[in-house]
Design an enzyme around this catalytic site. Structure first.
Site, PDB file in Angstrom:
ATOM      1  N   GLU A  74       0.829  -1.213   0.000  1.00 39.15           N
ATOM      2  CA  GLU A  74       0.000   0.000   0.000  1.00 39.15           C
ATOM      3  C   GLU A  74       0.864   1.264   0.000  1.00 39.15           C
ATOM      4  O   GLU A  74       1.183   1.806   1.064  1.00 39.15           O
ATOM      5  CB  GLU A  74      -0.937   0.023   1.223  1.00 39.15           C
ATOM      6  CG  GLU A  74      -1.866   1.232   1.222  1.00 39.15           C
ATOM      7  CD  GLU A  74      -2.705   1.378   2.486  1.00 39.15           C
ATOM      8  OE1 GLU A  74      -2.386   0.740   3.510  1.00 39.15           O
ATOM      9  OE2 GLU A  74      -3.674   2.135   2.456  1.00 39.15           O
ATOM     10  N   LYS A 102      -2.631  -1.961  -3.088  1.00 46.92           N
ATOM     11  CA  LYS A 102      -3.659  -1.094  -2.489  1.00 46.92           C
ATOM     12  C   LYS A 102      -3.255   0.333  -2.797  1.00 46.92           C
ATOM     13  O   LYS A 102      -2.174   0.775  -2.406  1.00 46.92           O
ATOM     14  CB  LYS A 102      -3.744  -1.336  -0.981  1.00 46.92           C
ATOM     15  CG  LYS A 102      -4.741  -0.424  -0.277  1.00 46.92           C
ATOM     16  CD  LYS A 102      -5.192  -0.993   1.055  1.00 46.92           C
ATOM     17  CE  LYS A 102      -6.111  -0.036   1.775  1.00 46.92           C
ATOM     18  NZ  LYS A 102      -6.818  -0.650   2.896  1.00 46.92           N
TER      19      LYS A 102
END
Ligand code: 13P
Length: 330
Positions: free
Chosen positions: A176, A218
């Site tokens: 992420e 992400k």
């Protein structure tokens, strides 16, 4: 051997996505305080139970990202959270980074910690029932100067080391690299930063021989800075975001999940629907879904206020948001 590619792909089941319920102690305390809920481990457990203990979430959630303390806690049903999720067909995951600190070379930027002792923690988390993991790096935009290439590179190296360790431990990594919405930047600048960051991240992952087919990205949406006062239409967000992803994300990865990043629940839902339809138009090669914390939790927290008697109404609001977000990804 665990088939990490199959597990990663299974998180993209039709109409399903992830709930991020992995706020650290500090973040959870701050978040709960915003809704007048007192601090402490028991309130945090009840906060997690509000969402995890809701009936029917398995219709909309393929996975839930937990904070490490929740792996060994029980819900009000007396079942350990990972067991309770798994018994309903929802994959338990865990945040494995240990948060951020100022980057010494550029103190206005942040670097994510957590590589020391990571292999041992991963073994423990796996025993406790986690099947996937998440590591978050954060990038702040400031004019044309931030993020700096050093901060991007150092965070990318750590994301890659983490992803390699997770795969070695038999756990799916979600990487992420979050580009923050806070700031006065334009949507175009956000698009450029997302593209540059992801290009660096994927080239460093390659150098670390991470198996791309088994990772999930992400990412943030390309949005005008929250201080810019510009209101992006869902079509603008979708065009810029998908264009950045098409130029930087390898086709082989297992899929892409979006964070909500401080958007309102409606914004995060409408933008997601536009993103999905844009991705279809351009034949984007990856499955796409949501991995929201705030946009899924906000309405429920506003009703709950930490009170037992408000749990049914709060869960109803949560379910109703899940239905909308699930519809957006279909
Ligand atoms: P938000 O959806 O609130 O941005 O949180 C997602 C997340 O997991 C941040 O690490």
């Amino acid at each position: 051997m665990t088939d990490l590619v199959a597990i990663a792909r299974s998180l993209f089941a039709e109409g399903k996505g992830l709930l991020a319920a992995d706020e650290s102690v500090h973040t959870a305390t701050t978040r709960l305080a915003e809704y007048g809920v007192p601090a402490g481990a028991e309130m945090r457990r009840q906060y997690r139970d509000l969402f995890i203990g809701a009936d029917d979430i398995g219709m909309y959630l393929s996975g839930v990202i937990l904070f490490s303390e929740s792996l060994i806690e029980k819900g009000n049903d007396k079942k350990l959270f990972p067991k309770s999720l798994a018994s309903r067909g929802i994959a338990p995951g865990v945040k494995v980074d240990l948060g951020t600190e100022p980057f010494p070379e550029s103190p206005n930027e942040l670097i994510t910690n957590g590589l020391i002792g990571l292999p041992e923690r991963l073994v423990e988390y796996k025993k406790q029932g986690a099947i996937f993991t998440k590591w978050r790096a954060v990038f702040r935009i400031d004019g044309d100067t931030l993020p700096s290439s050093q901060a991007i590179h150092e965070n990318a190296k750590r994301l890659a080391s983490y992803a390699k360790e997770a795969q070695t431990a038999g756990l799916v990594p979600i990487i992420e690299p979050e580009v923050l919405m806070e700031g006065t930047h334009s949507r175009t600048r956000a698009r450029t930063v997302i593209e540059e960051t992801l290009n660096t991240v994927f080239s460093v992952l390659e150098e670390h021989s991470v198996d791309r087919a088994g990772i999930i990205l992400k990412t943030s949406m390309a949005l005008s800075g929250s201080g810019s006062r510009k209101k992006d239409t869902p079509e603008e967000v979708a065009d810029d975001t998908i264009s950045a992803l098409m130029k930087s994300v390898p086709r082989q990865i297992a899929g892409i999940v979006f964070l909500s990043g401080g958007q309102t629940p409606n914004q995060a839902t409408e933008n997601l629907a536009a993103l999905i339809s844009r991705a279809k138009e351009v034949n984007a090669p990856w499955p796409i879904t949501f991995s929201y914390a705030r946009a899924l939790q906000e309405e429920a927290l506003a009703l709950w206020k930490g009170k037992e008697e408000n749990v049914p109404a709060a869960r109803e609001a949560f379910l109703s948001r899940l239905v909308k977000v699930s519809t957006a990804v279909m």
